[in-house]
Motif scaffolding. Structure first.
Motif, short mmCIF file in Angstrom:
data_model
loop_
_atom_site.label_atom_id
_atom_site.label_comp_id
_atom_site.label_asym_id
_atom_site.label_seq_id
_atom_site.Cartn_x
_atom_site.Cartn_y
_atom_site.Cartn_z
N GLU A 150 0.83 -1.20 0.00
CA GLU A 150 0.00 0.00 0.00
C GLU A 150 0.87 1.25 0.00
OE1 GLU A 150 -2.46 -0.50 3.42
OE2 GLU A 150 -3.94 -1.73 2.37
N VAL A 171 1.11 4.36 -2.87
CA VAL A 171 0.95 5.78 -2.57
C VAL A 171 2.18 6.56 -3.01
CG1 VAL A 171 0.64 7.49 -0.73
CG2 VAL A 171 -0.60 5.32 -0.62
N MET A 186 -4.47 2.98 4.62
CA MET A 186 -4.19 3.77 3.42
C MET A 186 -4.41 5.26 3.66
SD MET A 186 -3.19 3.40 0.22
CE MET A 186 -3.70 1.87 -0.57
#
Length: 340
Positions: A245, A249, A276
Motif C-alpha cells: 500500500e 501511494v 491507506m
C-alpha cells in the motif's frame, strides 16, 4: 581429475582436492546466491580477457547437493563471462564442504567486490550469520534484527583443566605427564565475530538484515538510491500488505518518506493504526525546508526514453534539455532586440 592440496589451508579443509576441467552445463548457481551478475562493462572486459588469455583463476565448486553436476562456490562472474564469449569448458577446484562452510566461502569471495548493493549486503550478511550459527560457534544471537544489550559470561573462573602430555626420556621410554591448559580466550558472540570480519558494527549488520523484510519494489528503491537506508530500515517493520500500500501511494504521489515519517509509520503499524488514509496523510505533510516540486508522472514520458535508462539518467536528460531550451530562448530574445 588430479589430486591437489594446494588450497587446503585457505579453506581450512584437510581433505584432498580435485582439480580439472568441467563443462559449463554441469555448473549450477549457488542456492540463494545473493549477488547479481550484471552484463555490464566490467563483465564485458572480463569476458574479453578470458577470450584472450583463458580462465586464469579456477572456479571453486563442490558436488551439487541437489543432484548432478557441481555447485559454484566462487566464480559466478567468470562462468557468465565464459558463456558470453562461447567458452564451454572451465577449470575448477572441487572442494568437500558442508552447507555452512560453502555458504561462508561463497559470501566471503563476493564481499571483496568494489560495488555491492544494499540488498546484496543484506541477504549476504543474513546467510553468513546463519551459516556461522550452524557451525555451532554460538546460538544466543539476535533474531528479528534486535541485539542483546548484555554479553553472556561463558567461562568458569573456578575451573582448572590439565592437559595430558606424552614424551619420552633419553632411553626411549614413553612418559606421561600433565600441565595446566592455557586459558581459552573468552568466546565471542557470532554477530560480533561477523562484525569484526566484515568491518561493520553489530547494529549496522542488524540494520542490513532488516532490509530482507522489505518487499522487492521497496528494496529496489534502496538499491537505486531513491529511498534512504535508515528510512528503509524503519519501513521494514511494516507488514507486507502495508508495504505494498505504501509503495502504491509513493508511486501515485511521487513522494518518498523521510526518516521521521518512516518512524511514524513503523509505530502506527505496531499499534495497528496504519491504513491507506494514514499513509496519504503522513506522506502529504510538507517536510522541513521542503522545496516546491514539479510533479511529472513517469508514464507520460516513458515512451521518449531508451528502455535501459535509469531514473537518474532520465532526470539528468530532462535537466539538460531544459537548460538548452532556456539558452535558446535567451538567444532568440537577444536577436529580436537587435532587429528592432
Amino acid at each position: 581429475m588430479k589430486k591437489s592440496k594446494e588450497l587446503c589451508s585457505l579453506w581450512n579443509n584437510e581433505q584432498d582436492l580435485q582439480t580439472g576441467n568441467v563443462k559449463i552445463s554441469e555448473l549450477h548457481e549457488f542456492k540463494g546466491h545473493p549477488f547479481r551478475v550484471e552484463h555490464d562493462m566490467q563483465l564485458f572486459e572480463l569476458s574479453k580477457s578470458i577470450e584472450e588469455k583463458g580462465v586464469l583463476v579456477p572456479l571453486i565448486v563442490r558436488l551439487n547437493p541437489d543432484g548432478e553436476g557441481y555447485e559454484i562456490i566462487a566464480g559466478h562472474r567468470r562462468k557468465a563471462a565464459c558463456e558470453w564469449v562461447g567458452i564451454d569448458t572451465v577449470p575448477v577446484i572441487v572442494m568437500q564442504m558442508d552447507d555452512a562452510e560453502a555458504t561462508i566461502a561463497m559470501i566471503d569471495s563476493n564481499l571483496q567486490r568494489e560495488h555491492i548493493r544494499p540488498s546484496e549486503k543484506a541477504f549476504a550478511y543474513k546467510m553468513k550469520l546463519e551459516a556461522m550459527k550452524q557451525q555451532g560457534k554460538r546460538n544466543d544471537l539476535f533474531y528479528d534484527g534486535t541485539l542483546s544489550p548484555l554479553g553472556t559470561k561463558l567461562d568458569n573462573p573456578t575451573l582448572e583443566l590439565n592437559q595430558l602430555v606424552c614424551s619420552y626420556d633419553n632411553s626411549g621410554k614413553w612418559e606421561l605427564g600433565s600441565r595446566p591448559l592455557e586459558k581459552e580466550q573468552p568466546r565471542v558472540r557470532t554477530d560480533e565475530l561477523l562484525a569484526r570480519q566484515i568491518g561493520e558494527s553489530r547494529n549496522q549488520i542488524a540494520r542490513y538484515i532488516r532490509l530482507t523484510n522489505l518487499i522487492p519494489k521497496i528494496l529496489d528503491m534502496v538499491d537505486e538510491d531513491k529511498l534512504a537506508f535508515r528510512s528503509a530500515v524503519e519501513l521494514s517493520y511494516l507488514s507486507e500488505e502495508e508495504q505494498y500500500e505504501l509503495h502504491a501511494v509513493m508511486e501515485l504521489e511521487q513522494v518518498i518518506p523521510s526518516l521521521s515519517q518512516a518512524n511514524r509509520m513503523k509505530r502506527m503499524s505496531q499499534s495497528g493504526k496504519l491504513d491507506m488514509d494514514m499513509l496519504y496523510e503522513i506522506l502529504g505533510e510538507e517536510k522541513p525546508n521542503q522545496r516546491e516540486k514539479l510533479k511529472i508522472y513517469a508514464d507520460s514520458l516513458e515512451g521518449y526514453f531508451p528502455s535501459d535508462f535509469t531514473p537518474k539518467q532520465k532526470v539528468e536528460l530532462i535537466e539538460k534539455l531544459v537548460k538548452e531550451w532556456s539558452l535558446n530562448q535567451a538567444k532568440t530574445k537577444t536577436m529580436e532586440k537587435k532587429g528592432r
